[in-house]
Design a protein around this motif. Structure first.
Motif, PDB file in Angstrom:
ATOM      1  N   PRO A 118       6.158   3.591 -34.772  1.00  0.00           N
ATOM      2  CA  PRO A 118       7.522   3.068 -34.574  1.00  0.00           C
ATOM      3  C   PRO A 118       8.339   3.149 -35.853  1.00  0.00           C
ATOM      4  CG  PRO A 118       5.950   1.267 -34.746  1.00  0.00           C
ATOM      5  CD  PRO A 118       5.137   2.526 -34.737  1.00  0.00           C
ATOM      6  N   ASP A 119       9.636   3.211 -35.672  1.00  0.00           N
ATOM      7  CA  ASP A 119      10.560   3.370 -36.797  1.00  0.00           C
ATOM      8  C   ASP A 119      11.407   2.112 -36.949  1.00  0.00           C
ATOM      9  OD1 ASP A 119      12.268   4.219 -38.767  1.00  0.00           O
ATOM     10  OD2 ASP A 119      12.611   6.192 -37.882  1.00  0.00           O
ATOM     11  N   ALA A 120      11.478   1.581 -38.174  1.00  0.00           N
ATOM     12  CA  ALA A 120      12.272   0.375 -38.439  1.00  0.00           C
ATOM     13  C   ALA A 120      13.763   0.628 -38.310  1.00  0.00           C
ATOM     14  CB  ALA A 120      11.959  -0.146 -39.840  1.00  0.00           C
ATOM     15  N   ILE A 121      14.158   1.884 -38.139  1.00  0.00           N
ATOM     16  CA  ILE A 121      15.581   2.191 -38.022  1.00  0.00           C
ATOM     17  C   ILE A 121      16.186   1.570 -36.765  1.00  0.00           C
ATOM     18  CG2 ILE A 121      15.388   4.338 -36.685  1.00  0.00           C
ATOM     19  CD1 ILE A 121      17.489   5.542 -38.575  1.00  0.00           C
ATOM     20  N   HIS A 122      15.333   1.185 -35.802  1.00  0.00           N
ATOM     21  CA  HIS A 122      15.849   0.560 -34.582  1.00  0.00           C
ATOM     22  C   HIS A 122      16.487  -0.800 -34.884  1.00  0.00           C
ATOM     23  CE1 HIS A 122      14.358   3.510 -31.728  1.00  0.00           C
ATOM     24  NE2 HIS A 122      13.210   3.529 -32.378  1.00  0.00           N
ATOM     25  N   LEU A 123      15.961  -1.531 -35.850  1.00  0.00           N
ATOM     26  CA  LEU A 123      16.590  -2.793 -36.240  1.00  0.00           C
ATOM     27  C   LEU A 123      18.002  -2.549 -36.778  1.00  0.00           C
ATOM     28  CD1 LEU A 123      13.707  -4.758 -38.011  1.00  0.00           C
ATOM     29  CD2 LEU A 123      14.899  -5.424 -35.925  1.00  0.00           C
ATOM     30  N   ARG A 124      18.113  -1.522 -37.576  1.00  0.00           N
ATOM     31  CA  ARG A 124      19.426  -1.194 -38.133  1.00  0.00           C
ATOM     32  C   ARG A 124      20.380  -0.716 -37.032  1.00  0.00           C
ATOM     33  NH1 ARG A 124      20.219   1.534 -43.955  1.00  0.00           N
ATOM     34  NH2 ARG A 124      22.493   1.764 -43.957  1.00  0.00           N
ATOM     35  N   LEU A 137      11.769  -7.785 -30.954  1.00  0.00           N
ATOM     36  CA  LEU A 137      12.014  -6.374 -31.256  1.00  0.00           C
ATOM     37  C   LEU A 137      11.231  -5.953 -32.494  1.00  0.00           C
ATOM     38  CD1 LEU A 137      13.518  -3.705 -30.845  1.00  0.00           C
ATOM     39  CD2 LEU A 137      15.460  -4.690 -32.085  1.00  0.00           C
ATOM     40  N   ASN A 138      11.197  -6.782 -33.492  1.00  0.00           N
ATOM     41  CA  ASN A 138      10.454  -6.503 -34.717  1.00  0.00           C
ATOM     42  C   ASN A 138       8.960  -6.342 -34.421  1.00  0.00           C
ATOM     43  OD1 ASN A 138      10.316  -6.402 -37.741  1.00  0.00           O
ATOM     44  ND2 ASN A 138       9.146  -8.278 -37.453  1.00  0.00           N
ATOM     45  N   ALA A 139       8.416  -7.176 -33.528  1.00  0.00           N
ATOM     46  CA  ALA A 139       7.000  -7.079 -33.171  1.00  0.00           C
ATOM     47  C   ALA A 139       6.711  -5.789 -32.407  1.00  0.00           C
ATOM     48  CB  ALA A 139       6.588  -8.295 -32.337  1.00  0.00           C
ATOM     49  N   LEU A 140       7.621  -5.372 -31.538  1.00  0.00           N
ATOM     50  CA  LEU A 140       7.438  -4.119 -30.803  1.00  0.00           C
ATOM     51  C   LEU A 140       7.395  -2.929 -31.750  1.00  0.00           C
ATOM     52  CD1 LEU A 140       7.238  -2.869 -27.948  1.00  0.00           C
ATOM     53  CD2 LEU A 140       9.734  -2.661 -27.977  1.00  0.00           C
ATOM     54  N   LEU A 141       8.077  -3.071 -32.881  1.00  0.00           N
ATOM     55  CA  LEU A 141       8.099  -2.005 -33.892  1.00  0.00           C
ATOM     56  C   LEU A 141       6.992  -2.183 -34.929  1.00  0.00           C
ATOM     57  CD1 LEU A 141      11.970  -1.941 -34.478  1.00  0.00           C
ATOM     58  CD2 LEU A 141      10.611  -0.431 -33.005  1.00  0.00           C
ATOM     59  N   HIS A 158      11.255   1.367 -21.828  1.00  0.00           N
ATOM     60  CA  HIS A 158      11.354   2.333 -20.736  1.00  0.00           C
ATOM     61  C   HIS A 158      11.865   3.693 -21.202  1.00  0.00           C
ATOM     62  CE1 HIS A 158      10.491  -0.561 -17.486  1.00  0.00           C
ATOM     63  NE2 HIS A 158      11.052  -1.438 -18.297  1.00  0.00           N
ATOM     64  N   HIS A 159      11.902   3.907 -22.506  1.00  0.00           N
ATOM     65  CA  HIS A 159      12.239   5.218 -23.062  1.00  0.00           C
ATOM     66  C   HIS A 159      11.221   5.598 -24.129  1.00  0.00           C
ATOM     67  CE1 HIS A 159      16.154   4.230 -21.211  1.00  0.00           C
ATOM     68  NE2 HIS A 159      16.317   5.538 -21.127  1.00  0.00           N
ATOM     69  N   VAL A 160       9.954   5.420 -23.804  1.00  0.00           N
ATOM     70  CA  VAL A 160       8.889   5.809 -24.722  1.00  0.00           C
ATOM     71  C   VAL A 160       8.831   7.325 -24.797  1.00  0.00           C
ATOM     72  CG1 VAL A 160       6.416   5.687 -25.183  1.00  0.00           C
ATOM     73  CG2 VAL A 160       7.606   3.717 -24.190  1.00  0.00           C
ATOM     74  N   ALA A 161       8.745   7.838 -26.000  1.00  0.00           N
ATOM     75  CA  ALA A 161       8.724   9.290 -26.189  1.00  0.00           C
ATOM     76  C   ALA A 161       7.573   9.911 -25.394  1.00  0.00           C
ATOM     77  CB  ALA A 161       8.569   9.616 -27.675  1.00  0.00           C
ATOM     78  N   ALA A 179      20.566   5.341 -23.586  1.00  0.00           N
ATOM     79  CA  ALA A 179      19.213   5.342 -24.138  1.00  0.00           C
ATOM     80  C   ALA A 179      19.281   4.882 -25.587  1.00  0.00           C
ATOM     81  CB  ALA A 179      18.623   6.750 -24.048  1.00  0.00           C
ATOM     82  N   PRO A 180      18.159   4.438 -26.168  1.00  0.00           N
ATOM     83  CA  PRO A 180      18.164   4.026 -27.580  1.00  0.00           C
ATOM     84  C   PRO A 180      18.674   5.141 -28.490  1.00  0.00           C
ATOM     85  CG  PRO A 180      16.113   3.395 -26.524  1.00  0.00           C
ATOM     86  CD  PRO A 180      16.841   4.256 -25.532  1.00  0.00           C
ATOM     87  N   ALA A 181      19.268   4.699 -29.579  1.00  0.00           N
ATOM     88  CA  ALA A 181      19.867   5.666 -30.508  1.00  0.00           C
ATOM     89  C   ALA A 181      18.834   6.568 -31.155  1.00  0.00           C
ATOM     90  CB  ALA A 181      20.660   4.914 -31.584  1.00  0.00           C
ATOM     91  N   HIS A 182      17.594   6.126 -31.232  1.00  0.00           N
ATOM     92  CA  HIS A 182      16.529   6.894 -31.877  1.00  0.00           C
ATOM     93  C   HIS A 182      15.295   6.884 -30.991  1.00  0.00           C
ATOM     94  CE1 HIS A 182      19.004   6.701 -35.528  1.00  0.00           C
ATOM     95  NE2 HIS A 182      19.150   5.413 -35.262  1.00  0.00           N
ATOM     96  N   PRO A 183      14.472   7.918 -31.063  1.00  0.00           N
ATOM     97  CA  PRO A 183      13.270   7.966 -30.223  1.00  0.00           C
ATOM     98  C   PRO A 183      12.279   6.868 -30.599  1.00  0.00           C
ATOM     99  CG  PRO A 183      13.263   9.750 -31.828  1.00  0.00           C
ATOM    100  CD  PRO A 183      14.615   9.117 -31.901  1.00  0.00           C
ATOM    101  N   PHE A 184      11.514   6.421 -29.606  1.00  0.00           N
ATOM    102  CA  PHE A 184      10.531   5.360 -29.809  1.00  0.00           C
ATOM    103  C   PHE A 184       9.131   5.897 -29.550  1.00  0.00           C
ATOM    104  CE2 PHE A 184       8.167   1.699 -27.804  1.00  0.00           C
ATOM    105  CZ  PHE A 184       7.826   1.096 -29.005  1.00  0.00           C
TER     106      PHE A 184
END
Length: 851
Positions: free
Chosen positions: A545-551, A718-722, A491-494, A535-540
């Motif tokens: 997608p960015d793997a930084i979301h896992l971190r 989450l990994n699949a979404l990224l 729900h926070h897609v760029a 909101a998520p720490a990084h844009p989506f």
């Protein structure tokens, strides 16, 4: 969705409605969720009480599709998506039923509980077989029927909805998964089911057995080599004409027929007035028989009605508030039963090469004149059923009548609530228009689990309970922060952030979703609101997608795990284990119930299943294992005993020492695998003590493993979404519930776990033991400090406690022995302290008369 009672009705009259069929050389559209559940139920049985034996299930799926390929059957698998709003009440009721089963779980019962990763393992197996697979947006029934009509091929499922859909339908219950060989004939045989075949169908329907013995052993017909032969699977086929007959029931009436019987969307109690006044009661009998009579009466009544007149008469007996709802639901059913929108065809055609080759038509009669029942035959069948059922009528007890009346009243209340809620989605013919294209691109290939549809469309999450300890919070609660982060990304897609409502003060209200799960300690469900404050720490960006979301998840929720070092050390693991070990670290830090023995059990299972099952043929039956590999085992054991007597020590070959420990695992000798498996094979099966004393079965132990499975499940989502920056974990090579539970039970009384693993469990393979040590040493720096009590101290404490209990038991036995040999009059004699007291001879009854 299901039409209540129709499956049993058809099975009891199989000779009328089902025709023998040879399945071969054809396309076949498969209901993936239905096949997965029935395969798991037949393969694992009571072992589902330990959290899921994914390895056995995975092999069964491979064997099933191998059998199809051997008969030149081109399979297309469709998986279910999310739930529609109108089905949520049914989902809640079924969830209560599952919770009740789990709360009173007995490992010796035959009840099957589906594990958390069931559908993901099934999809992995289907992909490994090279079979096209797609996940639908909602239930796959309409897509299955549309694709089958487009390909002019059968649907394989076990859902009574397909008795109403205008498709060729093969009930999974009738399929014998055994390859047969037959000589080709000029003209295919056309016959009805024999009496023993009819009984077989009804028996398997009652037992809910589908494919209990998959085999490719050919039963070759006697024929000369000059004749051409073909391989096929024996089954039964159904067409809607079999139910309708010629002129008895038109296809336009079928949706109303299904609605009158009741399904997941329409409560049967909504038609109580119509049944009571419009066509009469179905008669008094046991509940199942009553539903069968209702089907017969509805069929007879609809034969004399048109689709319009039948609907008008039904509506006239309904409440005014119910009429519009029924009309919309019947119209939705009609559109579903005749739906021609087929996204699956376009998806398969675009993403798979040569996915729709030209296939010869299967050997079956296509002439409708031969297949359709005549009106006279249909009338005779109904008359015969009526007379037979009249003889079976029994008086129903008053308490049963009251129970059924109460149930119907509850159903009616539920139906009224559903009507008040409504479903705005019913007005949209193509449900895919409700979702953005980037989401469909990730959903269709079955990379995303079905719960993503619920999160995005309904803003709900229906938690699937596992084998859990009910005094604890549900196992998925541990992974809720990961789920919350996933919801925030959706729900926070760029460029397309969700609109936030304002409160009374004009401040933006945080977005939230509803979390449906089991209640604490009681057999019920609860709805919890999960607000997302940040909101998520990084844009989506879905396309990039960015793997930084896992971190970011670990930095936010596992800050004490030394996140920089964790992701740096992650590169030292094989790619297929990286996400799995991230889940282990998360679980160790956030779970209050897991200990180091849980970790040891997970690692041993991983090493054994990941190595042995890919090196030698997988065999779990001890007798079969000895029959197949007994000679090899005897020779290798004799060879190693001889080396031991000569003082030769077995170690790692010098050539392998140059490789890292994980790289050596592809060079594990087959002899090591045979010997290790022989020793560990008993631990893959349920302990015999559970059959005599099942209260020794511990849900507290399983709760920790259930928490771990939830963490893997949410991290994998989450990994699949990224777009999978890390490889998705293959649970069939990592997790076997019964084996893990038995390992934990085995190790809990060991003073030195590593010593026991080296000298007993993995004594026959140095490479496997080294890999186990490597993985444990990798985890050690990330184990939280409050769990870092050394194993030696822990073992010493166990030894002290064991000695204390032993001394206590010895003292108790000694005291009991002294009590048995003591003089019963000792206490009375001890009270006589004065030697001058009168003497009492206990053996002389006249002594008391002494003056």
């Amino acid at each position: 969705m299901g039409v209540r009672g129709l499956t049993s009705y058809i099975a009891q009259r199989a000779e009328i409605y089902l025709k023998p069929y040879e399945l071969h050389n054809t396309a076949l559209v498969i209901d993936g969720d239905n096949l997965a559940c029935n395969l798991y139920k037949d393969v694992t049985g009571s072992y589902s009480a330990f959290g899921g034996d994914y390895d056995d299930f995975y092999r069964a799926v491979l064997q099933f599709f191998h059998v199809l390929a051997e008969c030149d059957i081109r399979a297309y698998v469709l998986m279910d998506g999310g739930y529609e709003e109108r089905k949520l009440r049914t989902v809640s009721k079924r969830l209560r039923g599952k919770i009740a089963v789990i709360k009173k779980i007995n490992p010796c019962d035959s009840i099957t509980l589906f594990p958390l990763h069931l559908k993901e393992v099934f999809v992995d197996a289907v992909r490994d077989c090279g079979v096209p697979v797609m996940r639908c947006v909602f239930e796959a029934d309409d897509e299955l029927a549309a694709l089958a009509r487009k390909l002019n091929c059968p649907v394989l499922s076990y859902d009574s909805d397909f008795y109403i859909h205008n498709v060729k339908y093969i009930p999974l219950i009738t399929l014998t998964v055994k390859v047969l060989t037959k000589r080709k004939r000029e003209k295919p045989l056309d016959r009805s089911l024999r009496r023993n075949e009819v009984k077989h169908v009804e028996k398997r329907t009652k037992a809910h057995k589908i494919v209990s013995g998959i085999t490719t052993t050919n039963a070759t017909a006697k024929s000369e080599k000059s004749f051409k032969t073909y391989k096929y699977l024996d089954c039964c086929i159904y067409r809607v004409e079999h139910l309708c007959g010629r002129g008895a029931l038109s296809a336009e009436k079928l949706p109303l027929f299904a609605a009158l019987l009741g399904n997941d969307y329409i409560a049967r109690s909504a038609f109580s007035n119509f049944f009571a006044v419009g066509m009469g009661k179905a008669g008094r009998s046991r509940k199942l028989q009553k539903q069968q009579r209702r089907i017969r009466i509805i069929l007879q009544w609809l034969r004399d009605q048109t689709a319009e007149s039948a609907l008008a008469k039904v509506l006239s007996r309904l409440k005014k508030s119910q009429r519009d709802s029924l009309v919309s639901q019947v119209q939705a059913a009609i559109s579903g039963y005749s739906n021609e929108i087929c996204h699956a065809y376009d998806f398969f055609d675009k993403h798979y090469e040569d996915v729709f080759p030209t296939i010869e038509p299967a050997s079956e009669p296509e002439d409708e004149e031969e297949e359709a029942l005549s009106e006279t035959e249909h009338e005779n069948n109904l008359a015969e059923e009526s007379s037979e059922e009249a003889e079976e009528e029994v008086q129903q007890p008053d308490d049963v009548q009251e129970t059924e009346l109460q149930q119907e009243q509850d159903d009616e209340e539920d139906q009224e609530e559903e009507e008040e809620e409504g479903d705005v989605d019913d007005t949209i013919e193509d449900k895919t228009l409700l979702f953005p294209q980037w989401f469909l691109d990730k959903l269709y290939p079955a990379h995303l689990s079905r719960y993503f549809v619920d999160l995005l469309h309904l803003r709900k999450y229906i938690n699937n309970p596992q084998i859990e300890h009910f005094p604890y919070h549900d196992a998925n609660a541990l992974a809720l922060p990961i789920l919350n982060y996933t919801f925030a990304l959706l729900h926070h897609v760029a460029g397309a952030e969700a609109e936030r409502q304002l409160d009374d003060q004009g401040q933006p209200v945080s977005i939230e979703y509803t979390y449906l799960t089991r209640a604490l300690r009681v057999t019920n469900v609860r709805y919890y609101r999960q607000p997302i404050e940040k909101a998520p720490a990084h844009p989506f960006e879905p396309s990039n997608p960015d793997a930084i979301h896992l971190r970011a998840v670990f930095e936010a929720f596992v800050p004490h795990a030394n996140v920089p070092q964790l992701f740096e050390q992650l590169e030292l693991l094989p790619s297929d284990l990286q996400l799995y070990f991230l889940a282990i670290v998360y679980w160790l830090h956030r779970s209050e119930h897991c200990d180091m023995l849980h970790l040891h059990a997970l690692l041993i299972c991983l090493v054994v299943v990941r190595t042995v099952d890919v090196t030698i043929p997988a065999e779990r039956d001890p007798k079969e294992f000895q029959q197949r590999f007994g000679k090899i085992l005897k020779q290798e054991r004799a060879k190693r005993d001889l080396e031991a007597t000569e003082g030769v020590k077995r170690g790692v070959k010098p050539a392998l020492l140059e490789l890292t420990v994980p790289e050596r695992m592809s060079h594990v000798p087959k002899s090591d695998c045979f010997l290790v498996q022989e020793k560990l094979l008993p631990h893959f099966h349920m302990q015999e003590i559970f059959k005599k004393k099942y209260d020794s079965y511990s849900t507290t132990v399983l709760h920790s493993f259930a928490e771990f499975q939830s963490v893997v499940y949410q991290l994998n989502g989450l990994n699949a979404l990224l777009d999978q920056p890390l490889s998705s974990p293959r649970m069939n090579r990592l997790y076997c519930g019964a084996f893990i539970y038995n390992l934990y039970d085995l190790l809990r009384n060991r003073i030195d776990v590593r010593y026991h693993v080296e000298h007993f469990l993995l004594a026959d393979s140095r490479l496997m033991f080294d890999f186990y040590c490597y993985l444990f040493d990798w985890c050690a720096p990330f184990v939280p400090s409050w769990k870092l009590q050394s194993e030696a101290d822990h073992a010493a404490a166990k030894a002290v406690e064991k000695k204390r209990l032993k001394k206590q038991r010895q003292a108790a036995r000694k005291a009991a022995a002294e009590t048995e040999t003591a003089d019963p009059n000792e206490e009375m004699l001890a009270k006589t302290d004065n030697d001058e007291d009168e003497f009492f001879d206990l053996n002389n009854k006249f002594c008391v008369l002494k003056v």
